[in-house]
Design a protein around this motif. Structure first.
Motif, PDB file in Angstrom:
ATOM      1  N   ARG A 106       0.833  -1.209   0.000  1.00 39.86           N
ATOM      2  CA  ARG A 106       0.000   0.000   0.000  1.00 39.86           C
ATOM      3  C   ARG A 106       0.861   1.250   0.000  1.00 39.86           C
ATOM      4  NH1 ARG A 106      -4.400  -2.806   3.957  1.00 39.86           N
ATOM      5  NH2 ARG A 106      -5.435  -3.944   2.283  1.00 39.86           N
ATOM      6  N   PHE A 111      -0.906   4.722  -1.172  1.00 44.78           N
ATOM      7  CA  PHE A 111      -2.157   4.862  -0.431  1.00 44.78           C
ATOM      8  C   PHE A 111      -1.914   5.822   0.723  1.00 44.78           C
ATOM      9  CE2 PHE A 111      -5.153   1.056  -1.066  1.00 44.78           C
ATOM     10  CZ  PHE A 111      -4.886   1.023  -2.415  1.00 44.78           C
ATOM     11  N   ASP A 112      -2.820   6.760   0.919  1.00 43.25           N
ATOM     12  CA  ASP A 112      -2.730   7.628   2.071  1.00 43.25           C
ATOM     13  C   ASP A 112      -3.849   7.214   3.023  1.00 43.25           C
ATOM     14  OD1 ASP A 112      -2.441   9.619   3.887  1.00 43.25           O
ATOM     15  OD2 ASP A 112      -3.366  11.165   2.642  1.00 43.25           O
ATOM     16  N   THR A 113      -3.517   6.361   3.967  1.00 42.85           N
ATOM     17  CA  THR A 113      -4.567   5.800   4.800  1.00 42.85           C
ATOM     18  C   THR A 113      -4.211   5.857   6.278  1.00 42.85           C
ATOM     19  OG1 THR A 113      -5.791   3.781   5.339  1.00 42.85           O
ATOM     20  CG2 THR A 113      -3.583   3.483   4.427  1.00 42.85           C
ATOM     21  N   PHE A 120      -6.472  -4.823  11.226  1.00 42.00           N
ATOM     22  CA  PHE A 120      -7.450  -5.788  10.740  1.00 42.00           C
ATOM     23  C   PHE A 120      -7.315  -7.155  11.385  1.00 42.00           C
ATOM     24  CE2 PHE A 120      -6.619  -2.904   7.149  1.00 42.00           C
ATOM     25  CZ  PHE A 120      -7.868  -2.334   7.070  1.00 42.00           C
ATOM     26  N   GLY A 164      -0.560 -13.633  -2.656  1.00 42.33           N
ATOM     27  CA  GLY A 164      -1.477 -12.544  -2.356  1.00 42.33           C
ATOM     28  C   GLY A 164      -2.443 -12.226  -3.491  1.00 42.33           C
TER      29      GLY A 164
ATOM     30  N   CYS B  18      -5.236 -10.389   0.983  1.00 42.81           N
ATOM     31  CA  CYS B  18      -5.279  -9.908  -0.394  1.00 42.81           C
ATOM     32  C   CYS B  18      -6.602  -9.229  -0.747  1.00 42.81           C
ATOM     33  CB  CYS B  18      -4.934 -11.025  -1.379  1.00 42.81           C
ATOM     34  SG  CYS B  18      -5.926 -12.493  -1.247  1.00 42.81           S
ATOM     35  N   LEU B  19      -7.409  -8.934   0.241  1.00 39.19           N
ATOM     36  CA  LEU B  19      -8.651  -8.201  -0.016  1.00 39.19           C
ATOM     37  C   LEU B  19      -8.334  -6.704   0.055  1.00 39.19           C
ATOM     38  CD1 LEU B  19     -11.583  -9.172  -0.434  1.00 39.19           C
ATOM     39  CD2 LEU B  19     -11.980  -8.748   1.985  1.00 39.19           C
ATOM     40  N   SER B  20      -9.085  -5.906  -0.705  1.00 42.47           N
ATOM     41  CA  SER B  20      -8.808  -4.468  -0.717  1.00 42.47           C
ATOM     42  C   SER B  20      -8.967  -3.873   0.687  1.00 42.47           C
ATOM     43  CB  SER B  20      -9.783  -3.778  -1.659  1.00 42.47           C
ATOM     44  OG  SER B  20     -11.081  -3.856  -1.094  1.00 42.47           O
ATOM     45  N   LEU B  21      -8.322  -2.729   0.862  1.00 40.17           N
ATOM     46  CA  LEU B  21      -8.356  -2.048   2.160  1.00 40.17           C
ATOM     47  C   LEU B  21      -9.790  -1.768   2.629  1.00 40.17           C
ATOM     48  CD1 LEU B  21      -6.725  -0.473   4.369  1.00 40.17           C
ATOM     49  CD2 LEU B  21      -6.838   1.497   2.864  1.00 40.17           C
ATOM     50  N   SER B  24     -11.654  -5.032   3.363  1.00 38.69           N
ATOM     51  CA  SER B  24     -11.113  -5.612   4.595  1.00 38.69           C
ATOM     52  C   SER B  24     -11.669  -4.894   5.824  1.00 38.69           C
ATOM     53  CB  SER B  24      -9.587  -5.491   4.640  1.00 38.69           C
ATOM     54  OG  SER B  24      -8.999  -6.318   3.680  1.00 38.69           O
ATOM     55  N   SER B  25     -11.806  -3.575   5.710  1.00 43.75           N
ATOM     56  CA  SER B  25     -12.328  -2.814   6.846  1.00 43.75           C
ATOM     57  C   SER B  25     -13.735  -3.250   7.183  1.00 43.75           C
ATOM     58  CB  SER B  25     -12.337  -1.311   6.539  1.00 43.75           C
ATOM     59  OG  SER B  25     -11.068  -0.891   6.138  1.00 43.75           O
ATOM     60  N   LEU B  97     -11.560   5.864  11.884  1.00 45.42           N
ATOM     61  CA  LEU B  97     -11.821   6.620  10.659  1.00 45.42           C
ATOM     62  C   LEU B  97     -12.682   7.860  10.910  1.00 45.42           C
ATOM     63  CD1 LEU B  97     -12.551   3.616   8.263  1.00 45.42           C
ATOM     64  CD2 LEU B  97     -10.450   4.957   8.403  1.00 45.42           C
ATOM     65  N   ARG B 120     -13.204   8.453   4.949  1.00 44.49           N
ATOM     66  CA  ARG B 120     -12.011   8.308   4.115  1.00 44.49           C
ATOM     67  C   ARG B 120     -11.157   7.155   4.612  1.00 44.49           C
ATOM     68  NH1 ARG B 120      -7.071   9.529   2.821  1.00 44.49           N
ATOM     69  NH2 ARG B 120      -6.492   9.734   5.010  1.00 44.49           N
ATOM     70  N   THR B 121     -10.997   6.132   3.772  1.00 46.31           N
ATOM     71  CA  THR B 121     -10.110   5.025   4.156  1.00 46.31           C
ATOM     72  C   THR B 121      -8.757   5.139   3.470  1.00 46.31           C
ATOM     73  OG1 THR B 121     -10.818   3.640   2.296  1.00 46.31           O
ATOM     74  CG2 THR B 121     -12.027   3.379   4.368  1.00 46.31           C
ATOM     75  N   GLY B 122      -8.677   5.907   2.395  1.00 46.70           N
ATOM     76  CA  GLY B 122      -7.451   5.973   1.603  1.00 46.70           C
ATOM     77  C   GLY B 122      -7.427   4.959   0.477  1.00 46.70           C
ATOM     78  N   ASP B 123      -8.455   4.129   0.356  1.00 46.95           N
ATOM     79  CA  ASP B 123      -8.529   3.160  -0.737  1.00 46.95           C
ATOM     80  C   ASP B 123      -9.147   3.848  -1.952  1.00 46.95           C
ATOM     81  OD1 ASP B 123      -9.207   1.091  -2.514  1.00 46.95           O
ATOM     82  OD2 ASP B 123      -9.522  -0.337  -0.883  1.00 46.95           O
ATOM     83  N   PRO B 124      -8.350   4.016  -3.027  1.00 47.20           N
ATOM     84  CA  PRO B 124      -8.840   4.795  -4.171  1.00 47.20           C
ATOM     85  C   PRO B 124      -9.903   4.082  -5.001  1.00 47.20           C
ATOM     86  CG  PRO B 124      -6.669   3.892  -4.649  1.00 47.20           C
ATOM     87  CD  PRO B 124      -6.981   3.525  -3.223  1.00 47.20           C
ATOM     88  N   ASN B 125     -10.145   2.816  -4.730  1.00 47.37           N
ATOM     89  CA  ASN B 125     -11.060   2.058  -5.586  1.00 47.37           C
ATOM     90  C   ASN B 125     -12.448   1.832  -5.004  1.00 47.37           C
ATOM     91  OD1 ASN B 125      -8.931   1.681  -7.482  1.00 47.37           O
ATOM     92  ND2 ASN B 125      -8.103   0.122  -6.117  1.00 47.37           N
TER      93      ASN B 125
END
Lengths: 199, 217
Positions: A106, A111-113, A120, A164, B18-21, B24-25, B97, B120-125
């Motif tokens: 990331r 990514f800016d998170t 998680f 992954g 491997c799941l998107s941010l 996953s959240s 968040l 906002r999580t920061g995940d662009p998708n």
């Protein structure tokens, strides 16, 4: 990797003694800041972390070395949080490596998170001895039964866990229908006797 | 106690990392309500650990070890420590968040019954949003170009396939149309994770579609 190429006979670690050696190292690190124990642990796990970093990805060797350092530093810093009754040492190291790799990917994608992969990780909620024993037994069972999985199922588990890849990405790479990939994963998980209480 | 759970494939991808941010959240927030899935995910992680152990090792020599040994005395970075999981509380991950409480967030009124607040999580998708539906209120008929994960945080809602209560997790794929309605006795608060904007299908609300662009990031 193609489908017919079998993996060379792998030395599957016996669930008993060998894992204990690494647990002992972690306890020595936590209690005595024992650098010799750390070096032993490093010589065993660093090559695995590096292989994990490089598997199936575009990660450069430099980034892989960076990841090894980051994971092993975390191991040193967090050793006190390791509970040998909860999990095998290798499970604990693997989770740290997985989280650090996800975060590194990331970061590389800019990514800016506010979240890190550690946020998680599920905590083992129950500290109750029976539940802990159950969970550790499930880990041992998975290690024993993994050797008996058919090659096509192993291949996909390796894609998902080590490389992954999502199910969809694995399907595209292996040129298989998504449904086939999903059912192989499901079958493998059944054979490893991962059980959901509701199932 | 949740009765609708993420499918095995989502939990596996989650456990494998491997799941998107954003997705996953949402799963992590479900685990906050669901001990069963939490224990299942721990077992699924064990699969990763077992594969990790039997990899062909790469070369990581003593030069690398020396570099790490030199760094052992570095102070550990300050690290956020997680509060203990407590049943019924706002999932810790969502709290990270937000500043303050749900009521402190900027809410945008979409219809009489529906308000949306984007986090906002920061995940662009993926868009990561809270939906507040008034008791008995309806989200107009809509479908999705992409997938939609929903987690009920407070209250509950129903659609043509079932009734969902706090902690329940629902996953819908592209082009499945539905019209969820909040249960009559309590306002409903949901988390929704979308990879394409939702699209109202009823003529009354269709004019809003251009305003519902994806709020990802």
């Amino acid at each position: 990797m193609n489908e017919t190429k079998g993996k060379p006979a792998t030395a599957w670690p016996a669930p008993g003694r060998r894992t204990d050696e690494w647990s002992e190292c972690l306890v020595l690190i936590a209690e005595k800041h024992d650098r010799a124990a750390f070096s032993r642990l490093f010589r065993h796990f660093a090559p695995l972390i590096k292989a994990f970093a490089l598997s199936g990805s575009t990660m450069s060797a430099n980034h892989a070395d960076e990841l090894v350092q980051e994971v092993m530093l975390k191991v040193w810093q967090k050793a006190a949080a390791f509970n040998p009754e909860k999990a095998a040492a290798s499970t604990w190291v693997y989770t740290i490596a997985r989280n650090c790799r996800t975060d590194l990917f990331r970061r590389l994608q800019k990514f800016d998170t506010p979240l890190s992969a550690e946020d998680f990780s599920p905590e083992q909620e129950s500290e109750e001895p029976f539940a802990l024993l159950q969970s550790k037994r499930s880990g041992d069972r998975i290690r024993e039964m993994m050797a008996g999985l058919p090659a096509d199922q192993m291949q996909i588990l390796a894609k998902v866990y080590m490389e992954g890849k999502s199910h969809a990405e694995a399907a595209a790479e292996l040129d298989l229908p998504l449904g086939t990939v999903k059912s192989r994963v499901r079958l493998a998980i059944q054979k490893l006797q991962v059980q959901f209480e509701r199932a | 106690m949740a009765s609708y759970h993420p499918q095995l494939e989502l939990l596996t991808e989650y456990a494998a990392g491997c799941l998107s941010l954003a997705q996953s959240s949402c799963i992590a927030a479900h685990l906050n309500y669901c001990g069963e899935c939490q224990r299942g995910v721990i077992q699924l992680q064990n699969i990763g650990a077992a594969l990790f152990e039997v990899q062909d090792p790469a070369v990581a020599g003593d030069a690398l070890l020396d570099r790490v040994l030199k760094r052992l005395d570095e102070a550990a970075p300050l690290c956020y420590s997680r509060p203990r999981r407590s049943e019924g509380a706002t999932p810790a991950l969502l709290q990270r968040l937000m500043t303050g409480d749900f009521s402190d967030l900027p809410w945008r009124k979409v219809t009489e019954a529906l308000r949306i607040s984007y986090l906002r999580t920061g995940d662009p998708n993926y868009e990561f949003a809270l939906y507040h539906i008034k008791a008995g209120g309806e989200i107009p008929d809509h479908d999705h170009h992409g997938s939609e994960m929903t987690l009920v945080l407070e209250g509950g809602f129903s659609d043509d396939r079932g009734t969902y209560n706090t902690g329940d997790f629902i996953y819908r794929r592209a082009n499945e149309q539905h019209a969820p309605r909040a249960l009559p006795d309590q306002d409903c608060l949901c988390l929704a994770v979308l990879d394409a904007p939702l699209k109202f299908t009823s003529w009354k609300y269709r004019w809003m579609n251009p305003f519902l662009r994806l709020h990802a990031g």
